[in-house]
Design a protein around this motif. Structure first.
Motif, PDB file in Angstrom:
ATOM      1  N   TYR A 294       0.852  -1.189   0.000  1.00  0.00           N
ATOM      2  CA  TYR A 294       0.000   0.000   0.000  1.00  0.00           C
ATOM      3  C   TYR A 294       0.889   1.241   0.000  1.00  0.00           C
ATOM      4  CZ  TYR A 294      -3.521  -3.414   1.377  1.00  0.00           C
ATOM      5  OH  TYR A 294      -4.345  -4.503   1.407  1.00  0.00           O
ATOM      6  N   PHE A 295       0.313   2.329  -0.528  1.00  0.00           N
ATOM      7  CA  PHE A 295       1.025   3.600  -0.488  1.00  0.00           C
ATOM      8  C   PHE A 295       1.061   4.119   0.949  1.00  0.00           C
ATOM      9  CE2 PHE A 295      -0.224   3.889  -5.042  1.00  0.00           C
ATOM     10  CZ  PHE A 295       1.042   4.112  -5.565  1.00  0.00           C
ATOM     11  N   GLY A 296       2.245   4.572   1.344  1.00  0.00           N
ATOM     12  CA  GLY A 296       2.402   5.197   2.657  1.00  0.00           C
ATOM     13  C   GLY A 296       2.493   6.700   2.511  1.00  0.00           C
ATOM     14  N   ASP A 297       3.441   7.291   3.211  1.00  0.00           N
ATOM     15  CA  ASP A 297       3.629   8.737   3.120  1.00  0.00           C
ATOM     16  C   ASP A 297       4.245   9.107   1.773  1.00  0.00           C
ATOM     17  OD1 ASP A 297       2.657   9.199   5.687  1.00  0.00           O
ATOM     18  OD2 ASP A 297       4.630   8.765   6.577  1.00  0.00           O
ATOM     19  N   GLN A 318      -3.647   8.769  -2.685  1.00  0.00           N
ATOM     20  CA  GLN A 318      -3.792   8.999  -1.261  1.00  0.00           C
ATOM     21  C   GLN A 318      -3.072   7.915  -0.452  1.00  0.00           C
ATOM     22  OE1 GLN A 318      -5.250  11.784  -0.220  1.00  0.00           O
ATOM     23  NE2 GLN A 318      -5.706  12.302  -2.377  1.00  0.00           N
ATOM     24  N   LYS A 319      -2.634   8.318   0.726  1.00  0.00           N
ATOM     25  CA  LYS A 319      -2.028   7.377   1.664  1.00  0.00           C
ATOM     26  C   LYS A 319      -3.043   6.295   2.020  1.00  0.00           C
ATOM     27  CE  LYS A 319       0.227   7.131   6.206  1.00  0.00           C
ATOM     28  NZ  LYS A 319       0.686   7.917   7.387  1.00  0.00           N
ATOM     29  N   GLY A 320      -2.586   5.044   1.992  1.00  0.00           N
ATOM     30  CA  GLY A 320      -3.463   3.927   2.309  1.00  0.00           C
ATOM     31  C   GLY A 320      -4.043   3.234   1.095  1.00  0.00           C
ATOM     32  N   GLU A 321      -3.930   3.861  -0.087  1.00  0.00           N
ATOM     33  CA  GLU A 321      -4.420   3.211  -1.301  1.00  0.00           C
ATOM     34  C   GLU A 321      -3.514   2.036  -1.660  1.00  0.00           C
ATOM     35  OE1 GLU A 321      -4.849   5.823  -4.580  1.00  0.00           O
ATOM     36  OE2 GLU A 321      -6.318   7.129  -3.604  1.00  0.00           O
ATOM     37  N   VAL A 322      -4.093   1.065  -2.354  1.00  0.00           N
ATOM     38  CA  VAL A 322      -3.314  -0.082  -2.813  1.00  0.00           C
ATOM     39  C   VAL A 322      -2.221   0.402  -3.761  1.00  0.00           C
ATOM     40  CG1 VAL A 322      -3.393  -2.219  -4.149  1.00  0.00           C
ATOM     41  CG2 VAL A 322      -5.240  -1.677  -2.557  1.00  0.00           C
ATOM     42  N   TYR A 323      -1.021  -0.096  -3.556  1.00  0.00           N
ATOM     43  CA  TYR A 323       0.120   0.308  -4.383  1.00  0.00           C
ATOM     44  C   TYR A 323      -0.139  -0.039  -5.851  1.00  0.00           C
ATOM     45  CZ  TYR A 323       4.684   0.107  -6.625  1.00  0.00           C
ATOM     46  OH  TYR A 323       5.718   0.261  -7.506  1.00  0.00           O
TER      47      TYR A 323
END
Length: 868
Positions: A294-297, A318-323
């Motif tokens: 997942y995407f972080g910061d 957005q942060k938390g979206e699947v990479y």
């Protein structure tokens, strides 16, 4: 008899004895000679003879060996061995050998035996298309004079087998046949070769199995394989096949699809191809999925032009979206779309030509990846020198007024792309060869010198068309000068063949058939005054139409219909909502003069009608640079054509007039009416129609929308929707007999200038889906798939497949947008400067025509054009 037998026997034994003695002596001599050669003696060459099957000059061959009379050599020895290798390296011989023919003391006689390889005379490749055969000959250098070596034959066979194996033909068989070719004297001078290629059947993929996948099911993974499909009798649109290149591409796409779903470490560990039989194979792929990320910061480093919050919103991740690695790359820089809303374009459209944006993983915390978007903005750039090269006919001012890039302006990639599009849309240049060239990029001063390279193409046309429409053969002759120069009309030197270069459009057109003649003239100035893109259009037309009996195919010149008219219009490019919009306005007038001419729509055979109308239209065209073959973008057109509401102020009671009309019609149809009453009634009907149509009163609304979408490569999908409606202000006055819609056919039947709209709908005869006098409403929907064969300047060719449906209706009471006449088919378009546009369509109508009872079936539609 006994004496004869004894004599014969004695002769036989003596002969055997001589042969025996000769063999003994020869063997002794050879043994002695061999012993002498093996003794290590160095010999002087006394003579060299060249023998064998070859066409070379003896002295040339000896000179090439480097051996000279008197040379002292060992036999056998290194010298002769090197000569033999040197000869083999020439790839000219099938056999090479040195023989010692005589030894006397330290002198030796040599014989060089060589057999020359046969030469290739002609090659014929059978079993494949001519173009593919030429490719085989070229790639293997099978030209006349080539030496036929075993290596050449083996290499060619392997090339062919491997070539077709890559395309899925695993069982390709290649037969090589050689025959002698003799010259006029009967001497063999080469070999003719016939290569017979039997590709066999392309192997099918019986099954595709996956191992190691737990997150994505086998069916889903098979769907990701676009080129390699498992056999499925239900799927008819994509047949099963295997090609090596396609399979490799599919494996890469498989990993990409995993990455888009967060599995950035996914990979194909191994793949196995299993040959089931000569027509079927199976594929097995071992998948290592890894875990989902997942995407972080997401931090921005180096940005000074835009704040972090703005860039984060523009990035839209957005942060938390699947990479999704693919999405991140596209949001940074999408190389597939020059107008994409990505970060790179954001900067480059605002002066930062040399911006460098690089996403870097800075931390991986369990299943979360933190990123830094490192931005090296560099300095802002400005346009310095802007130039255009390649225009030989078009004057500079016509080009420069279309440029969106000006000296001193801040650099903008969007404006460069838009300039290319605008130059292509002019139609004066080859859109496929338009290119912006960065002549100089001054990093120190932030200046850019930009040069646009254009290639002129034929922009003026002679239109020659022929076809059947409106009940007979329709012929058209037109002259269209699309880059005309009005101001040079009186310059003698400018006529080459006509004054050109100022971007104006002059059209002269004549169209005729058995029963009508049409003449028209129009002139368009796209930049009125030369300062702003305000287009001025003027036109004049005249039509002579005779009464025509469609059954007997005869015309009556005593019954004619004259139409004379003209128009003037202005069109302005808008800046809002964006500058792809254009607002157009036009004022037109037509005078209809009837001489003993009667139809079902109006009953006065002698009289006139006037059509004074105002047309306003709003359009938007954002298609790509090539107007012949747009790859993306859209076109929308909405227009309203209106007349004055005469019935509001001319003092005529049309309700009473309509009631009287009905009464007179009833009288003319009443069997009890006298002949005099019927004649009077018909005369009054004619007078009423003359009053109703003296000045035409109506409004006409039209809308059409077209989209172009690139599916893959150059394959383009073009959906289109159309709608038209003809209405009246006063129902008592009735619908007008002009400006109506006629649906069906190839559109060539647009023979009259009475305002009628001839709507193309392939698969049906011309105008066969409307009433004989047209209708007041129509709609049409079409879907077209296009693929270019070539888009070169000399010829632009593309093929197409289409499906469409449409119909026309009389009034909204009968309107049903789902009651359509459907068709499908295929066609081809060819555009050449020397011939203009050529097209042919084969359409199949799935429904009957207005007068038919069975589906219409196949129809062929074509046009013929010529351009210089």
């Amino acid at each position: 008899m006994n004496n004869l037998t004894r004599s014969t026997s004695t002769y036989f034994y003596r002969t055997l004895y001589c042969i025996f003695l000769f063999t003994i002596v020869s063997a002794y001599s050879l043994t002695a000679q061999q012993k002498e050669l093996d003794s290590g003696t160095k010999y002087s060459i006394r003579s060299i003879e060249v023998t064998g099957a070859q066409s070379f000059n003896k002295n040339t061959v000896i000179a090439f060996t480097g051996l000279k009379l008197g040379d002292r050599i060992f036999v056998p020895g290194e010298k002769l061995s090197n000569v033999t290798k040197k000869l083999w390296q020439q790839n000219l011989f099938s056999d090479i050998a040195f023989y010692v023919t005589n030894i006397e003391g330290e002198e030796i006689d040599l014989e060089l035996y060589i057999v020359e390889l046969p030469k290739l005379n002609n090659v014929v490749v059978e079993g494949i298309r001519k173009g593919k055969a030429t490719e085989v000959i070229k790639d293997n250098d099978l030209v006349k004079g080539t030496k036929l070596t075993k290596n050449l034959i083996t290499t060619t066979k392997n090339y062919i087998k491997n070539k077709y194996k890559e395309q899925g033909y695993f069982n390709t068989n290649v037969i090589w046949n050689t025959t002698s070719h003799k010259d006029s004297t009967g001497t063999e001078d080469g070999k003719n070769v016939t290569i017979i290629i039997d590709r066999g059947e392309r192997v099918k993929v019986a099954s595709i199995d996956f191992e190691g996948n737990t997150e994505l099911k086998d069916k889903k993974l098979r769907g990701f394989l676009k080129n390699t499909k498992q056999k499925n009798p239900v799927r008819f649109w994509k047949r099963s096949k295997y090609t090596e290149a396609g399979f490799e591409e599919d494996k890469e796409n498989l990993v990409k699809k995993y990455s888009e779903r967060g599995y950035r470490d996914a990979r194909v560990v191994n793949d196995t191809l299993i040959v089931d039989d000569e027509n079927n194979i199976s594929l097995k792929l071992d998948i290592e999925e890894g875990k989902r990320y997942y995407f972080g910061d997401i931090r921005f480093i180096g940005n000074s032009k835009y704040p972090d919050n703005f860039l984060r919103q523009y990035l839209a991740i957005q942060k938390g979206e699947v990479y999704n690695g693919t999405l991140l790359k596209e949001r940074i820089e999408d190389n597939t779309d020059p107008d994409a809303a990505d970060l790179t374009n954001l900067y480059q459209n605002n002066g930062y030509l040399a911006v460098n944006i690089n996403p870097v993983e800075v931390a991986v915390r369990n299943d979360t990846i933190d990123f830094e978007i490192r931005i090296l903005e560099n300095k802002e750039f400005y346009f310095n020198h802007i130039s255009v090269i390649g225009n030989t006919k078009t004057n500079d001012h016509v080009i420069y007024r279309e440029l969106r890039t000006r000296p001193g302006q801040k650099y903008s990639k969007r404006n460069v792309v838009r300039t290319v599009r605008e130059l292509g849309q002019l139609g004066f240049f080859d859109a496929e060869q338009l290119s912006p060239n960065f002549k100089t990029v001054d990093q120190n001063n932030g200046l850019v010198d930009l040069e646009y390279s254009v290639v002129e193409k034929g922009s003026s046309q002679i239109e020659l068309q022929g076809g059947y429409g409106g009940g007979g053969f329709v012929g058209t002759l037109g002259l269209s000068f699309n880059n005309f120069s009005l101001r040079n009309m009186f310059e003698k030197d400018a006529w080459k063949p006509v004054p050109m270069g100022d971007g104006q459009r002059l059209s002269l057109r004549a169209q005729a058939s058995t029963f009508y003649q049409t003449y028209s003239l129009s002139l368009t100035e796209p930049w009125l005054g030369g300062k702003k893109p305000v287009q001025l259009s003027t036109s004049f037309s005249h039509t002579i139409q005779y009464q025509f009996d469609f059954r007997t195919r005869e015309r009556n010149k005593d019954q004619r219909f004259l139409i004379t008219g003209g128009s003037i219009g202005l069109a302005k490019r808008l800046q809002w909502p964006d500058d792809y919009f254009q607002l157009s306005q036009a004022l037109s007038f037509q005078h209809f003069n009837l001489k003993n001419y009667n139809t079902g729509l109006f009953t006065f055979g002698d009289g006139f009608s006037n059509n004074l109308a105002y047309t306003i239209g709003l359009s938007r065209n954002s298609t790509s640079a090539n107007p012949i073959y747009p790859r993306f973008g859209s076109q929308f057109n909405a227009s309203a054509k209106v007349t004055l509401p005469y019935s509001l102020f001319n003092g005529v009671d049309y309700r009473a007039l309509d009631n009287e009309y009905d009464q007179q019609v009833a009288t003319s149809n009443d069997n009890s009416s006298t002949e005099s009453e019927i004649i009077d009634a018909r005369e009054r009907i004619s007078e009423i129609d003359q009053e109703r149509f003296k000045w035409l009163e109506y409004y006409k609304l039209k809308f059409d929308a077209t989209w172009y979408t690139t599916i893959v490569g150059d394959l383009v999908l073009r959906p289109k929707a159309e709608f038209g409606f003809l209405g009246s202000y006063n129902n008592d006055r009735g619908e007008i007999p002009f400006e109506r819609f006629f649906v069906g056919g190839d559109g060539l039947g647009s023979f009259s200038l009475d305002g009628r709209e001839v709507v193309q709908l392939r698969g049906y005869p011309n105008q066969s889906l409307s009433d004989i006098d047209g209708n007041t409403i129509y709609n049409k929907f079409s879907l077209e798939l296009r693929y270019p064969v070539t888009l070169k300047q000399l010829a632009s060719i593309y093929v197409l497949a289409f499906a469409e449906g449409g119909s026309s209706y009389e009034g909204f009471r009968n309107y049903n947008p789902f009651d359509l006449s459907r068709s499908a088919g295929a066609g081809i378009r060819i555009f050449m400067p020397a011939f203009g546009l050529l097209g042919i369509d084969f359409g199949y109508g799935f429904d009957p025509t207005r007068t038919g009872t069975q589906k219409n079936g196949w129809e062929t539609h074509f046009i013929i054009g010529q351009q210089f």
